[in-house]
Scaffold this active site. Structure first.
Site, PDB file in Angstrom:
ATOM      1  N   LYS A   2       0.812  -1.230   0.000  1.00  0.00           N
ATOM      2  CA  LYS A   2       0.000   0.000   0.000  1.00  0.00           C
ATOM      3  C   LYS A   2       0.844   1.279   0.000  1.00  0.00           C
ATOM      4  O   LYS A   2       0.432   2.283  -0.569  1.00  0.00           O
ATOM      5  CB  LYS A   2      -0.972   0.000   1.184  1.00  0.00           C
ATOM      6  CG  LYS A   2      -2.074  -1.057   1.036  1.00  0.00           C
ATOM      7  CD  LYS A   2      -3.081  -0.971   2.166  1.00  0.00           C
ATOM      8  CE  LYS A   2      -4.054  -2.132   2.099  1.00  0.00           C
ATOM      9  NZ  LYS A   2      -5.093  -2.060   3.140  1.00  0.00           N
ATOM     10  N   ASP A  50     -10.133   2.365   2.548  1.00  0.00           N
ATOM     11  CA  ASP A  50     -10.183   1.607   3.812  1.00  0.00           C
ATOM     12  C   ASP A  50     -10.927   2.365   4.908  1.00  0.00           C
ATOM     13  O   ASP A  50     -11.776   1.798   5.604  1.00  0.00           O
ATOM     14  CB  ASP A  50      -8.765   1.285   4.298  1.00  0.00           C
ATOM     15  CG  ASP A  50      -8.117   0.163   3.498  1.00  0.00           C
ATOM     16  OD1 ASP A  50      -8.857  -0.702   2.994  1.00  0.00           O
ATOM     17  OD2 ASP A  50      -6.883   0.147   3.388  1.00  0.00           O
TER      18      ASP A  50
END
Ligand code: ATR
Length: 278
Positions: free
Chosen positions: A66, A102
Site C-alpha cells: 500500500k 479503507d
C-alpha cells in the site's frame, strides 16, 4: 471485452476480493472481470504497469504494497494523502491515480451496518501502524469527541497524534497500554497485528463504557483474541473486520463503476462461509 480489474498483493491467494467484486458485478449487471495477481516483493511497480498496459482499468492493493502504491500514484486523492497509503488504483488515459477506501469502508461498516454513530464518542485506537494511520482522519472527520492512540511503541502513537494535531484536531492523545488504566471508551478498535498471532496487548480492565463497541480489523479467523477478551471485559458489542472488508471493496467498485452495490447480502454470504466471530 469486459473491463479488467485485479487485486495485487503478496501473498494474495487468500484474498476474498475477487469473489466480492464478482458478486458486486453480478448484482449490478456490470461487465467486468476481477482477478488476483501475485507480485514478487521487488516487482510491484512492474506488475502494476504490466496490468495497465494490458488494458486493465483499476486495481486494489493489499499487503505489503500500500505504501509503494502511494509512491507509484501520479495523482492522489485527499484521503489517500491523509492515509499515507493507497489501496485503490485507477488507470485513466494511462495515468495511475491513487485513492484509499479503507477508512471510508470502516466508517460505513461502523455507522451503517453496526448502527453506531461516531459523533461525540470517546474512541481508543490500538496500534499505530499503517492500518491505524488509515483510520485516523476518517474517525476524526466523523466528529469523535476524543481519540486516544495506544501503542506498544509509544513514539509511533505520538507521531500519529502529532499528525492529527497539526491538522487542527486537539482532542487526540497518545500513550502506552499501561497508561489506559482508569480510562473508559465507547469504541475500542484493534488495528494491531496481534490478533493474527492469537495474542493480546497488555490491556487494563474496565476500558469499556456501557454499551461500548469492540472492533477488530482482523476478520474470518473465528473469535479473535481481542474480541474474546472484549466480550468478557465489559464490551456491549463486538465486531470483526468482515464488514469493513466488503465496504472498502464497495467504495472501490463505486469509484470505478459509478454504481453502489448492496453490501449486506455479500457480508452475510461471507460470514456464513468464514468461521463465525463467536
Ligand atoms: P499495519 O500496516 O497492519 O498496521 P504495522 O505498520 O507493522 O502493520 O503495525 C503493526 C501494529 O501492530 C503496530 O502498532 C505494532 O506495534 P509497534 O508499533 O509497537 O510495533 C502492533 N504490534 C505488533 N505486534 C505486537 C505485539 N506483540 N504487541 C503489541 N503490539 C503489537
Amino acid at each position: 471485452m469486459p473491463d479488467r480489474y485485479a487485486v495485487i498483493g503478496h501473498p494474495v491467494a487468500h484474498s476474498r476480493s475477487p469473489w466480492i467484486h464478482a458478486e458486486f458485478a453480478r448484482q449490478t449487471g456490470q461487465d467486468l472481470t476481477y482477478e488476483a495477481i501475485l507480485a514478487p516483493l521487488d516487482g510491484f511497480a512492474q506488475a502494476v504497469r504490466a496490468f495497465r498496459d494490458a488494458g486493465g482499468r483499476g486495481m486494489n492493493v493489499t499487503v505489503p504494497f500500500k505504501q509503494e502504491a502511494f509512491e507509484l500514484s501520479e495523482a492522489r486523492s485527499p484521503r489517500a494523502q491523509q492515509a499515507g497509503a493507497v489501496n485503490t488504483l485507477t488507470f485513466e488515459h494511462g495515468r495511475i491515480l491513487g485513492d484509499n477506501t479503507d477508512g471510508a469502508g470502516f466508517v460505513r461498516d461502523v455507522e451503517e451496518n453496526l448502527n453506531f454513530a461516531l459523533g461525540g464518542r470517546r474512541v481508543l485506537l490500538m496500534g499505530a501502524g499503517g492500518a491505524a494511520r488509515g483510520l485516523l482522519f476518517p474517525l476524526l472527520a466523523r466528529g469523535v469527541a476524543h481519540l486516544t492512540i495506544a501503542n506498544r511503541t509509544v513514539s509511533r502513537a505520538e507521531e500519529l497524534a502529532g499528525i492529527a494535531r497539526a491538522a487542527g484536531y486537539r482532542d487526540v492523545a497518545a500513550c502506552g497500554y499501561a497508561a489506559l488504566s482508569g480510562e473508559r471508551f465507547d469504541l475500542v478498535v484493534n488495528s494491531t497485528s496481534v490478533s493474527l498471532a492469537g495474542e493480546l496487548p497488555p490491556l487494563p480492565a474496565g476500558l469499556f463504557a456501557s454499551g461500548a463497541l469492540a472492533y477488530d480489523l482482523v476478520y474470518g479467523r473465528g473469535m479473535t483474541s481481542f474480541l474474546r477478551w472484549a466480550r468478557t471485559s465489559g464490551a456491549g458489542r463486538i465486531a470483526d473486520g468482515l464488514g469493513m472488508l466488503v465496504e472498502q471493496a464497495a467504495e472501490s467498485f463505486w469509484l470505478w463503476r459509478g454504481v453502489r452495490p448492496a453490501t449486506r447480502p455479500v457480508i452475510d454470504r461471507l460470514a456464513q462461509e468464514l468461521p463465525p466471530v463467536d
